[in-house]
Design a protein around this motif. Structure first.
Motif, PDB file in Angstrom:
ATOM      1  N   GLY A  14       2.745   3.577   4.983  1.00  0.00           N
ATOM      2  CA  GLY A  14       2.404   4.381   6.155  1.00  0.00           C
ATOM      3  C   GLY A  14       3.360   4.097   7.301  1.00  0.00           C
ATOM      4  O   GLY A  14       4.529   3.765   7.089  1.00  0.00           O
ATOM      5  N   LEU A  15       2.847   4.212   8.531  1.00  0.00           N
ATOM      6  CA  LEU A  15       3.696   4.020   9.714  1.00  0.00           C
ATOM      7  C   LEU A  15       4.465   2.701   9.658  1.00  0.00           C
ATOM      8  O   LEU A  15       5.698   2.671   9.788  1.00  0.00           O
ATOM      9  CB  LEU A  15       2.839   4.066  10.987  1.00  0.00           C
ATOM     10  N   ILE A  16       3.744   1.594   9.475  1.00  0.00           N
ATOM     11  CA  ILE A  16       4.388   0.284   9.564  1.00  0.00           C
ATOM     12  C   ILE A  16       5.224  -0.001   8.309  1.00  0.00           C
ATOM     13  O   ILE A  16       6.387  -0.414   8.405  1.00  0.00           O
ATOM     14  CB  ILE A  16       3.343  -0.830   9.803  1.00  0.00           C
ATOM     15  N   ASP A  37       1.930   2.208  -2.850  1.00  0.00           N
ATOM     16  CA  ASP A  37       0.838   2.759  -2.053  1.00  0.00           C
ATOM     17  C   ASP A  37      -0.195   3.283  -3.040  1.00  0.00           C
ATOM     18  O   ASP A  37       0.163   3.900  -4.041  1.00  0.00           O
ATOM     19  CB  ASP A  37       1.329   3.895  -1.139  1.00  0.00           C
ATOM     20  N   ARG A  38      -1.468   3.025  -2.764  1.00  0.00           N
ATOM     21  CA  ARG A  38      -2.481   3.438  -3.746  1.00  0.00           C
ATOM     22  C   ARG A  38      -2.571   4.961  -3.830  1.00  0.00           C
ATOM     23  O   ARG A  38      -3.107   5.504  -4.784  1.00  0.00           O
ATOM     24  CB  ARG A  38      -3.840   2.835  -3.409  1.00  0.00           C
ATOM     25  N   VAL A  73      -1.337  -2.449   4.666  1.00  0.00           N
ATOM     26  CA  VAL A  73      -2.518  -1.596   4.474  1.00  0.00           C
ATOM     27  C   VAL A  73      -3.497  -1.899   5.610  1.00  0.00           C
ATOM     28  O   VAL A  73      -3.347  -2.909   6.311  1.00  0.00           O
ATOM     29  CB  VAL A  73      -3.169  -1.860   3.093  1.00  0.00           C
ATOM     30  N   VAL A  98       1.016  -7.385   7.819  1.00  0.00           N
ATOM     31  CA  VAL A  98       1.310  -6.949   9.190  1.00  0.00           C
ATOM     32  C   VAL A  98       0.021  -6.627   9.941  1.00  0.00           C
ATOM     33  O   VAL A  98       0.047  -5.929  10.958  1.00  0.00           O
ATOM     34  CB  VAL A  98       2.221  -5.694   9.192  1.00  0.00           C
ATOM     35  N   SER A 100      -3.287  -6.210  12.188  1.00  0.00           N
ATOM     36  CA  SER A 100      -3.456  -6.379  13.631  1.00  0.00           C
ATOM     37  C   SER A 100      -4.425  -7.503  13.984  1.00  0.00           C
ATOM     38  O   SER A 100      -4.489  -7.911  15.142  1.00  0.00           O
ATOM     39  CB  SER A 100      -3.966  -5.075  14.249  1.00  0.00           C
ATOM     40  N   ALA A 125       3.980  -3.795  17.576  1.00  0.00           N
ATOM     41  CA  ALA A 125       4.727  -2.550  17.770  1.00  0.00           C
ATOM     42  C   ALA A 125       4.028  -1.485  16.968  1.00  0.00           C
ATOM     43  O   ALA A 125       3.558  -1.751  15.871  1.00  0.00           O
ATOM     44  CB  ALA A 125       6.155  -2.715  17.254  1.00  0.00           C
ATOM     45  N   GLY A 126       3.955  -0.300  17.491  1.00  0.00           N
ATOM     46  CA  GLY A 126       3.310   0.770  16.732  1.00  0.00           C
ATOM     47  C   GLY A 126       3.229   2.025  17.576  1.00  0.00           C
ATOM     48  O   GLY A 126       3.714   2.066  18.715  1.00  0.00           O
ATOM     49  N   GLY A 131       1.235   7.427   8.465  1.00  0.00           N
ATOM     50  CA  GLY A 131       1.897   8.053   7.321  1.00  0.00           C
ATOM     51  C   GLY A 131       3.385   7.766   7.264  1.00  0.00           C
ATOM     52  O   GLY A 131       3.987   7.352   8.252  1.00  0.00           O
TER      53      GLY A 131
HETATM   54  P1  NAD Z   1      -1.130   3.962   7.866  1.00  0.00           P
HETATM   55  O1  NAD Z   1      -2.448   4.625   7.760  1.00  0.00           O
HETATM   56  O2  NAD Z   1       0.015   4.753   8.449  1.00  0.00           O
HETATM   57  O3  NAD Z   1      -0.700   3.432   6.416  1.00  0.00           O
HETATM   58  C1  NAD Z   1      -1.525   2.634   5.608  1.00  0.00           C
HETATM   59  C2  NAD Z   1      -1.182   2.944   4.150  1.00  0.00           C
HETATM   60  O4  NAD Z   1      -1.872   1.989   3.316  1.00  0.00           O
HETATM   61  C3  NAD Z   1      -1.628   4.339   3.685  1.00  0.00           C
HETATM   62  O5  NAD Z   1      -0.513   5.066   3.161  1.00  0.00           O
HETATM   63  C4  NAD Z   1      -2.683   4.053   2.589  1.00  0.00           C
HETATM   64  O6  NAD Z   1      -2.648   5.001   1.530  1.00  0.00           O
HETATM   65  C5  NAD Z   1      -2.260   2.666   2.125  1.00  0.00           C
HETATM   66  N1  NAD Z   1      -3.345   1.890   1.494  1.00  0.00           N
HETATM   67  C6  NAD Z   1      -4.624   1.761   1.900  1.00  0.00           C
HETATM   68  N2  NAD Z   1      -5.300   0.927   1.085  1.00  0.00           N
HETATM   69  C7  NAD Z   1      -4.426   0.523   0.124  1.00  0.00           C
HETATM   70  C8  NAD Z   1      -4.522  -0.348  -1.005  1.00  0.00           C
HETATM   71  N3  NAD Z   1      -5.669  -0.980  -1.309  1.00  0.00           N
HETATM   72  N4  NAD Z   1      -3.418  -0.532  -1.778  1.00  0.00           N
HETATM   73  C9  NAD Z   1      -2.259   0.106  -1.481  1.00  0.00           C
HETATM   74  N5  NAD Z   1      -2.099   0.957  -0.424  1.00  0.00           N
HETATM   75  C10 NAD Z   1      -3.179   1.149   0.369  1.00  0.00           C
HETATM   76  O7  NAD Z   1      -1.381   2.612   8.698  1.00  0.00           O
HETATM   77  P2  NAD Z   1      -0.360   1.741   9.589  1.00  0.00           P
HETATM   78  O8  NAD Z   1      -0.433   2.214  11.007  1.00  0.00           O
HETATM   79  O9  NAD Z   1       0.968   1.658   8.916  1.00  0.00           O
HETATM   80  O10 NAD Z   1      -1.107   0.320   9.567  1.00  0.00           O
HETATM   81  C11 NAD Z   1      -0.933  -0.580   8.497  1.00  0.00           C
HETATM   82  C12 NAD Z   1      -1.252  -1.986   8.954  1.00  0.00           C
HETATM   83  O11 NAD Z   1      -0.408  -2.309  10.056  1.00  0.00           O
HETATM   84  C13 NAD Z   1      -2.691  -2.210   9.411  1.00  0.00           C
HETATM   85  O12 NAD Z   1      -3.173  -3.438   8.904  1.00  0.00           O
HETATM   86  C14 NAD Z   1      -2.570  -2.290  10.921  1.00  0.00           C
HETATM   87  O13 NAD Z   1      -3.572  -3.132  11.473  1.00  0.00           O
HETATM   88  C15 NAD Z   1      -1.180  -2.864  11.096  1.00  0.00           C
HETATM   89  N6  NAD Z   1      -0.498  -2.509  12.350  1.00  0.00           N
HETATM   90  C16 NAD Z   1      -0.560  -1.234  12.807  1.00  0.00           C
HETATM   91  C17 NAD Z   1       0.079  -0.904  14.001  1.00  0.00           C
HETATM   92  C18 NAD Z   1       0.024   0.505  14.545  1.00  0.00           C
HETATM   93  O14 NAD Z   1       0.255   0.726  15.731  1.00  0.00           O
HETATM   94  N7  NAD Z   1      -0.276   1.499  13.721  1.00  0.00           N
HETATM   95  C19 NAD Z   1       0.816  -1.888  14.700  1.00  0.00           C
HETATM   96  C20 NAD Z   1       0.904  -3.170  14.166  1.00  0.00           C
HETATM   97  C21 NAD Z   1       0.228  -3.489  12.986  1.00  0.00           C
END
Ligand code: NAD
Length: 287
Positions: A14-16, A37-38, A73, A98, A100, A125-126, A131
């Motif tokens: 996803g994003l991160i 990714d699942r 995730v 990664v 939070s 950062a985020g 996605g």
């Molecule tokens: P996101 O929704 O963009 O991506 C998460 C991905 O994980 C999705 O594509 C989903 O399909 C996949 N996923 C979910 N469960 C799974 C599993 N069991 N096995 C494999 N893939 C799986 O989310 P994001 O914003 O990238 O956040 C991801 C992590 O980063 C979180 O733990 C969040 O706390 C942390 N984080 C987020 C930010 C932010 O601003 N978005 C900043 C720092 C840290």
């Protein structure tokens, strides 16, 4: 400087996760990236962008070649992802993430992978987007990445993970997981909770229409709507995983809000002005 890792696995594109892949491509072009990714749909979308060297919705023997796995995730999915990958890991693989929130994730990973070398990380950062399409390579540049290894963690592994994040442009800090969770409860989690609340309140008013709220959104409310657009699953997990620290900060916030309410009710302009002067000074000192 040689790359800290020859092969890494990113779980969650996803994003991160996708931002890490992009940043590695730029800063560490010789590093091989296994993407997981699942969601098969997310794998296909990541492949269309060309983020990794391999894409899989499930784990297989190729995972053993990863010197570091980074779990990207939602916090509540860390244990399930670790359980699924456990049979395919090499004993030497460094497990990182990664998430939070750090204390709950470390406990979950430790219970699933009791023998593993675990070096948790949180890139501070985020954006509000999710996605693989939402990621970008410069996301971590000049931002903090906080490592929260537990006592007795492998020092060499911590150094490699720190070198990895520094190569992506981040500044690395190390602190205890519980302290991280307290600090982030006030700097990140509480502001998100306030944004979700205020946007919910504004959307639920009698006598003020939705179109008026949108039309007359000035800077303050607009900023709240951006934060309140953040991923619902990610933030549900953050609040449930960092419950104690968030409730503590929320209690303090409620008390301070009540004091402001009282000052407004009793026309205590000097109290309001003193607080606003203090908060303005804080803002000016951090920029
Ligand atoms: P996101 O929704 O963009 O991506 C998460 C991905 O994980 C999705 O594509 C989903 O399909 C996949 N996923 C979910 N469960 C799974 C599993 N069991 N096995 C494999 N893939 C799986 O989310 P994001 O914003 O990238 O956040 C991801 C992590 O980063 C979180 O733990 C969040 O706390 C942390 N984080 C987020 C930010 C932010 O601003 N978005 C900043 C720092 C840290």
């Amino acid at each position: 400087m040689s790359a800290p890792f020859g092969t890494i696995a990113i779980v969650g594109l996803g994003l991160i996760g996708s931002s890490i892949a992009r940043a590695v491509r730029q800063a560490l072009p010789d590093t091989r990236i296994l993407g997981y990714d699942r969601s098969a749909d997310v794998c296909a979308r990541a492949q269309a962008i060309g983020l990794c060297d391999g894409y899989n919705a499930g784990f297989g023997p190729e995972l053993a070649s990863a010197e570091m796995v980074i779990l990207c995730v939602p916090v509540g999915a860390m244990a399930a992802a670790a359980t699924a990958m456990a049979p395919h890991l090499s004993p030497d693989t460094i497990i990182s993430d990664v998430g939070s929130c750090k204390a709950s994730v470390l406990t979950a990973l430790r219970s699933v992978l009791p023998e593993a070398v675990i070096v948790p990380a949180h890139p501070v950062a985020g954006t509000e987007n999710s996605g693989p399409e939402a990621g970008f390579a410069s996301l971590f540049k000049g931002r903090w990445c906080i490592l929260t290894p537990d006592d007795g963690a492998d020092a060499a592994a911590c150094e490699r993970v720190a070198a990895f994040w520094q190569a992506l442009g981040a500044n690395v800090e190390t602190m205890e997981a519980a302290h991280h969770d307290l600090v982030l409860a006030v700097t990140s989690h509480l502001p998100h909770l306030i944004a979700y609340t205020i946007v919910g309140t504004a959307s639920d008013l009698e006598g003020v229409t939705q179109s008026e709220v949108i039309k007359y959104s000035a800077g303050g409310f607009r900023d709240f709507t951006r934060i309140a657009a953040s991923d619902p699953v990610m933030w549900r997990d953050v609040f449930l995983s960092n419950k104690d620290a968030v409730l503590d900060m929320l209690q303090r916030f409620s008390e301070d809000l009540s004091a402001l309410q009282r000052a407004i009710r009793w026309d205590k302009g000097d109290e309001l002005e003193a607080l606003f002067t203090r908060t303005r000074a804080i803002r000016r000192s951090i920029i």
